[in-house]
Scaffold this motif. Structure first.
Motif, mmCIF file in Angstrom:
data_model
loop_
_atom_site.group_PDB
_atom_site.id
_atom_site.type_symbol
_atom_site.label_atom_id
_atom_site.label_comp_id
_atom_site.label_asym_id
_atom_site.label_seq_id
_atom_site.Cartn_x
_atom_site.Cartn_y
_atom_site.Cartn_z
ATOM 1 N N ASN A 33 51.183 36.538 46.491
ATOM 2 C CA ASN A 33 50.344 37.631 45.978
ATOM 3 C C ASN A 33 48.895 37.159 45.916
ATOM 4 O OD1 ASN A 33 52.177 39.747 45.616
ATOM 5 N ND2 ASN A 33 52.759 39.064 43.564
ATOM 6 N N ASP A 34 48.043 37.775 46.712
ATOM 7 C CA ASP A 34 46.616 37.452 46.734
ATOM 8 C C ASP A 34 45.930 38.374 45.721
ATOM 9 O OD1 ASP A 34 43.861 37.318 47.279
ATOM 10 O OD2 ASP A 34 44.185 36.970 49.422
ATOM 11 N N LEU A 35 45.660 37.856 44.519
ATOM 12 C CA LEU A 35 45.171 38.718 43.445
ATOM 13 C C LEU A 35 43.807 39.336 43.728
ATOM 14 C CD1 LEU A 35 46.581 39.529 40.778
ATOM 15 C CD2 LEU A 35 47.650 37.604 41.954
ATOM 16 N N PRO A 36 42.812 38.588 44.218
ATOM 17 C CA PRO A 36 41.540 39.248 44.538
ATOM 18 C C PRO A 36 41.705 40.351 45.586
ATOM 19 C CG PRO A 36 41.214 36.875 44.383
ATOM 20 C CD PRO A 36 42.696 37.112 44.336
ATOM 21 N N ALA A 37 42.535 40.111 46.599
ATOM 22 C CA ALA A 37 42.751 41.131 47.633
ATOM 23 C C ALA A 37 43.449 42.354 47.055
ATOM 24 C CB ALA A 37 43.566 40.542 48.788
ATOM 25 N N ILE A 38 44.429 42.151 46.187
ATOM 26 C CA ILE A 38 45.111 43.275 45.542
ATOM 27 C C ILE A 38 44.131 44.061 44.688
ATOM 28 C CG2 ILE A 38 46.833 43.855 43.784
ATOM 29 C CD1 ILE A 38 48.562 41.567 44.926
ATOM 30 N N ALA A 39 43.274 43.366 43.944
ATOM 31 C CA ALA A 39 42.273 44.048 43.110
ATOM 32 C C ALA A 39 41.327 44.876 43.960
ATOM 33 C CB ALA A 39 41.500 43.035 42.287
ATOM 34 N N VAL A 53 38.661 37.707 41.094
ATOM 35 C CA VAL A 53 39.303 38.898 40.536
ATOM 36 C C VAL A 53 38.305 39.703 39.714
ATOM 37 C CG1 VAL A 53 41.049 39.719 38.900
ATOM 38 C CG2 VAL A 53 41.637 37.933 40.544
ATOM 39 N N ILE A 54 37.568 39.036 38.835
ATOM 40 C CA ILE A 54 36.593 39.741 37.997
ATOM 41 C C ILE A 54 35.486 40.329 38.855
ATOM 42 C CG2 ILE A 54 34.848 39.413 36.185
ATOM 43 C CD1 ILE A 54 36.769 37.414 34.889
ATOM 44 N N ALA A 55 35.065 39.628 39.903
ATOM 45 C CA ALA A 55 34.040 40.168 40.800
ATOM 46 C C ALA A 55 34.511 41.468 41.446
ATOM 47 C CB ALA A 55 33.684 39.143 41.874
ATOM 48 N N ALA A 56 35.792 41.526 41.845
ATOM 49 C CA ALA A 56 36.325 42.746 42.449
ATOM 50 C C ALA A 56 36.338 43.889 41.444
ATOM 51 C CB ALA A 56 37.735 42.491 42.976
ATOM 52 N N LEU A 57 36.669 43.600 40.212
ATOM 53 C CA LEU A 57 36.705 44.639 39.170
ATOM 54 C C LEU A 57 35.300 45.132 38.834
ATOM 55 C CD1 LEU A 57 39.381 42.978 36.882
ATOM 56 C CD2 LEU A 57 39.719 44.965 38.365
ATOM 57 N N LEU A 58 34.345 44.227 38.770
ATOM 58 C CA LEU A 58 32.962 44.634 38.497
ATOM 59 C C LEU A 58 32.394 45.469 39.638
ATOM 60 C CD1 LEU A 58 31.579 41.331 36.937
ATOM 61 C CD2 LEU A 58 32.195 43.436 35.729
#
Length: 399
Positions: A281-287, A328-333
């Motif tokens: 599971n690639d969390l940044p990619a999923i985000a 992950v946080i960068a993707a959410l921001l």
């Protein structure tokens, strides 16, 4: 992001005032005492809101309105339970709450073999130890056919582990694995757990996925109507347990669910710890891929013993472990900025520092496992630091 904090009600040994002092914006809670399948009352919701306001904060996210086993198996009173779930959404909206988290894990919620495992820093953390779990399944629970689910090497290792296992550890595994939803009074003895497992005979992953889609097809229109975002939490750990199918464990699982009921109101709870227990599971990619449908975020990190599925893992410090939390946080921001630019009212994504290691005074407080005061405060501070750096007016990317 909107920083929130999970609170289990007046029985919680970490208070709303503790959360206020930690600097959060709002509270995540539920009516844990209401039996699964019943509709929540307006009076009950408002009482919980008043309890939270007395500590200086507001109830902003529901975690969770439980989905009954009848709904998951489409048996018994499942249609009445769906109607009650819909009515709970209406009443929560009437009280001003706009985000509802739930899960669709059969029988067991998050599952750990150890609730207070000692780390090398002498903190206490939750752990899933695969060999102990297999020993429980085959030799303690004695689930029919359990041995067929594991390779020979793992079966042999589990047999040796069980042969040396003290009675106290056997009893502890039964308590830890048979626990119900966090904060609830649910939980299963070995006989009760075996009986529950029998209720899933004949339900494979395809059928369970169909039951989830049927449930969402009924409740999502109500969520749209009353202005609530519902968000499915991933399986934890993200693989089959005790012969039960699990259907929200990977990127493909979420793509199927979100595609089958294609409404913005039908979204996901991005839990970096649950999904992060799988190396694939690639969390940044999923985000990034599902950003528009992320309505709630749990940020925590796990360290896997091996890059296999399944594997042993423990809940590490928030910036340790296998997930790149900065990305992950960068993707959410980036998603929050996109929503602001669109003029969306839900541009601020609620996030909570999920779980936490017990450190310092947590070690004697005796709070809900995984939900200490200082360990979560430390995690929140670290996550807040990443967010502050990425949004700094001079150097940030998402100011």
């Amino acid at each position: 992001m909107r920083h929130t904090w999970r609170w289990f009600g007046p029985v919680d040994k970490v208070t709303v005032t503790d959360a206020l002092q930690a600097g959060v914006h709002g509270i995540v809670s539920a009516l844990h005492h209401v039996p699964t399948g019943q509709a929540w009352t307006v009076e009950g919701i408002r009482q919980r809101q008043d309890e939270i306001r007395a500590g200086g904060l507001e109830w902003e996210v529901v975690e969770s309105v439980p989905v009954s086993e009848d709904i998951k198996t489409q048996s018994g009173d499942w249609r009445d339970h769906v109607a009650n779930w819909q009515e709970s959404l209406r009443r929560l909206s009437q009280c001003g709450i706009r985000t509802v988290c739930y899960n669709f894990m059969p029988i067991l919620d998050w599952t750990r073999t150890d609730l207070r495992w000692e780390t090398r820093q002498q903190a206490r953390a939750m752990r899933f130890e695969l060999t102990d779990f297999v020993a429980f399944d085959i030799h303690i629970l004695k689930r029919p056919g359990a041995a067929e689910d594991y390779p020979e090497a793992l079966r042999s290792e589990a047999a040796r582990r069980f042969a040396d296992m003290p009675d106290a550890r056997i009893a502890e595994l039964g308590r830890n694995i048979g626990a119900g939803l966090p904060g609830s009074a649910d939980g299963y003895s070995l006989d009760q757990l075996l009986a529950k497992l029998r209720s899933y005979q004949g339900i494979d992953p395809a059928r369970l996925r169909g039951n989830l889609v049927d449930f969402l097809s009924e409740v999502t229109p109500v969520a749209e109507e009353v202005g609530i975002n519902i968000c499915a939490h991933p399986d934890d750990p993200p693989w089959p347990l005790l012969g039960l199918p699990r259907i929200l464990s990977t990127r493909d699982d979420y793509a199927h669910m979100l595609g089958q009921v294609d409404s913005r109101a039908n979204g996901m709870t991005l839990c970096s710890g649950s999904l992060g227990a799988r190396h694939d599971n690639d969390l940044p990619a999923i985000a990034r891929e599902f950003a528009d449908r992320i309505h709630f975020v749990h940020l925590r990190n796990v360290t896997r013993d091996t890059d296999t599925v399944p594997c042993s893992f423990f809940e590490d410090e928030h910036l340790a472990g296998g997930t790149d939390m900065v990305e992950v946080i960068a993707a959410l921001l980036a998603e929050e900025k996109r929503r602001r630019d669109e003029g969306r009212t839900d541009h601020e994504i609620p996030m909570r520092p999920d779980h936490g290691q017990e450190i310092l005074d947590d070690l004697t407080r005796g709070a809900q496992p995984g939900y200490p005061a200082i360990g979560r405060l430390k995690g929140l501070a670290e996550l807040r630091g990443i967010e502050a750096a990425l949004t700094h007016p001079a150097r940030g990317l998402f100011a």
